[in-house]
Design a protein around this motif. Structure first.
Motif, PDB file in Angstrom:
ATOM      1  N   UNK A  71      16.066  67.408 -67.592  1.00 16.28           N
ATOM      2  CA  UNK A  71      17.142  67.992 -68.359  1.00 16.28           C
ATOM      3  C   UNK A  71      18.187  68.590 -67.440  1.00 16.28           C
ATOM      4  N   UNK A  72      19.364  68.661 -67.920  1.00 15.71           N
ATOM      5  CA  UNK A  72      20.503  69.248 -66.933  1.00 15.71           C
ATOM      6  C   UNK A  72      20.384  70.794 -66.639  1.00 15.71           C
ATOM      7  N   UNK A  73      19.616  71.446 -67.683  1.00 19.35           N
ATOM      8  CA  UNK A  73      19.352  73.086 -67.294  1.00 19.35           C
ATOM      9  C   UNK A  73      18.344  73.139 -66.304  1.00 19.35           C
ATOM     10  N   UNK A  74      17.109  72.273 -66.297  1.00 21.13           N
ATOM     11  CA  UNK A  74      15.997  72.489 -65.391  1.00 21.13           C
ATOM     12  C   UNK A  74      16.795  71.972 -63.948  1.00 21.13           C
ATOM     13  N   UNK A  75      17.504  71.029 -63.912  1.00 24.52           N
ATOM     14  CA  UNK A  75      17.977  70.580 -62.492  1.00 24.52           C
ATOM     15  C   UNK A  75      18.812  71.546 -61.970  1.00 24.52           C
ATOM     16  N   UNK A  76      19.815  72.278 -62.759  1.00 22.88           N
ATOM     17  CA  UNK A  76      20.847  73.399 -62.463  1.00 22.88           C
ATOM     18  C   UNK A  76      19.786  74.612 -61.887  1.00 22.88           C
ATOM     19  N   UNK A  77      18.753  74.787 -62.696  1.00 21.29           N
ATOM     20  CA  UNK A  77      17.989  75.999 -62.361  1.00 21.29           C
ATOM     21  C   UNK A  77      17.438  75.757 -60.826  1.00 21.29           C
ATOM     22  N   UNK A  78      16.778  74.720 -60.771  1.00 25.54           N
ATOM     23  CA  UNK A  78      16.210  74.534 -59.498  1.00 25.54           C
ATOM     24  C   UNK A  78      17.225  74.354 -58.404  1.00 25.54           C
TER      25      UNK A  78
END
Length: 338
Positions: free
Chosen positions: A212-219
């Motif tokens: 999901x986009x939030x996981x991607x951004x966090x990483x």
């Protein structure tokens, strides 16, 4: 014990090796269960991963299953234990995919090491083998892989192989082992190349494309603090211009508001008809005519200019995805309501 928890107990390199060995959808799901620090460390390791041997990968898979199930996987029967685990943590379709991966990695069936080889390469290697040998090999491979290999053989050889498969009965384990050993030696260079390609920024991009986009951004935000150049390489390998096909018509209409006709015409110069149609059908008749006219008068263009125009449109897509105005199919956004 959850897959993510088992990974935390396995060490960073083992976690990275496991994730690049799994189906990207499953890897993305496991990443989504990790805490922020673990996400960052594993992502860095995947990007830097190299020199993974087949033996290391086999051991990592076995250790993972043992930790997850809290029992001795060898004593419980290898592949059956893996099936039991996967049936508990995945839906049937995903479980079936990953069982094939584990089966190949643990070499639980004859010629298991061939299951990740490219069928076209195998057709080339097997074209000079005796039809009986080819028949034996195909009889142990998954039907879809055997079919692809068969299609790559000369027509007369196809007939001979199919005839021998249909007539095949019991083959002694000694003969199977002998054929398997000889074939593995011949193909060692092919598999060595496959193993050298494990990991790297491409693996990270593939996995993150499915989170999901939030996981991607966090990483990526965490990685950027440590290695901004690596993050830039990852981002360039993620969502690409051709992936716009995965946006629904409503989303296309939204991004068109921010794209100039000249830029779109240049970007579509080397696009396939499906992608061109995706844009045209979401435009007014007048806008369609203007775009077609723009494309007709463009003339020869440098590929670098075309790619720059495409990248500009990709940035528009990502902006609206961040705002939550559009959803990209397969980006882990099935729960988002817009």
């Amino acid at each position: 014990m959850s897959p993510a928890k088992a990974l935390e107990q396995s060490g960073i390199r083992k976690s990275a090796v496991l994730l690049v060995s799994l189906d990207p959808d499953l890897a993305a799901k496991i990443l989504g269960e990790m805490d922020k620090e673990m996400l960052r460390e594993v992502s860095v390791e995947i990007a830097k991963l190299e020199g993974v041997t087949r033996e290391e990968r086999d051991q990592v898979l076995e250790d993972f299953l043992r930790n997850t199930m809290q029992l001795d996987v060898t004593a419980q029967g290898g592949l059956p234990a893996a099936r039991d685990l996967l049936s508990r943590v995945l839906d049937p379709a995903e479980a079936k995919k990953i069982v094939e991966t584990i089966e190949a990695a643990t070499r639980s069936t004859p010629f298991g090491f061939l299951r990740k080889a490219d069928p076209q390469n195998l057709s080339t290697f097997l074209s000079d083998e005796h039809p009986q040998t080819v028949a034996l090999i195909l009889s142990y491979l998954p039907a879809h892989q055997a079919a692809e290999i068969l299609q790559g053989l000369p027509q007369q050889r196809q007939i001979e192989v199919v005839r021998r498969v249909s007539q095949m009965e019991v083959t002694s384990p000694e003969v199977i082992a002998q054929v398997e050993g000889a074939l593995e030696k011949r193909l060692s260079s092919l598999f060595a190349e496959d193993l050298r390609r494990a990991g790297g920024v491409k693996s990270v991009a593939t996995i993150l494309n499915l989170t999901d986009r939030s996981t991607e951004r966090s990483i990526l935000d965490s990685l950027e603090e440590e290695d901004p150049q690596m993050v830039d390489r990852i981002r360039k390998l993620m969502f690409v211009f051709e992936d716009i096909k995965r946006i629904d018509d409503h989303g296309i209409q939204i991004i068109l508001k921010d794209i100039e006709t000249g830029q779109l015409g240049l970007a579509l110069k080397v696009a396939d008809e499906e992608l061109k149609d995706k844009f045209f059908r979401n435009m007014s008749k007048r806008a369609q005519d203007l775009l077609r006219e723009e494309m007709e008068y463009l003339g020869p263009q440098r590929l670098s200019d075309v790619e720059a125009a495409q990248q500009g449109i990709v940035e528009v897509v990502r902006k609206y995805e961040d705002l939550g105005d559009i959803v990209i199919e397969g980006r882990g956004s099935s729960q988002i309501v817009v």
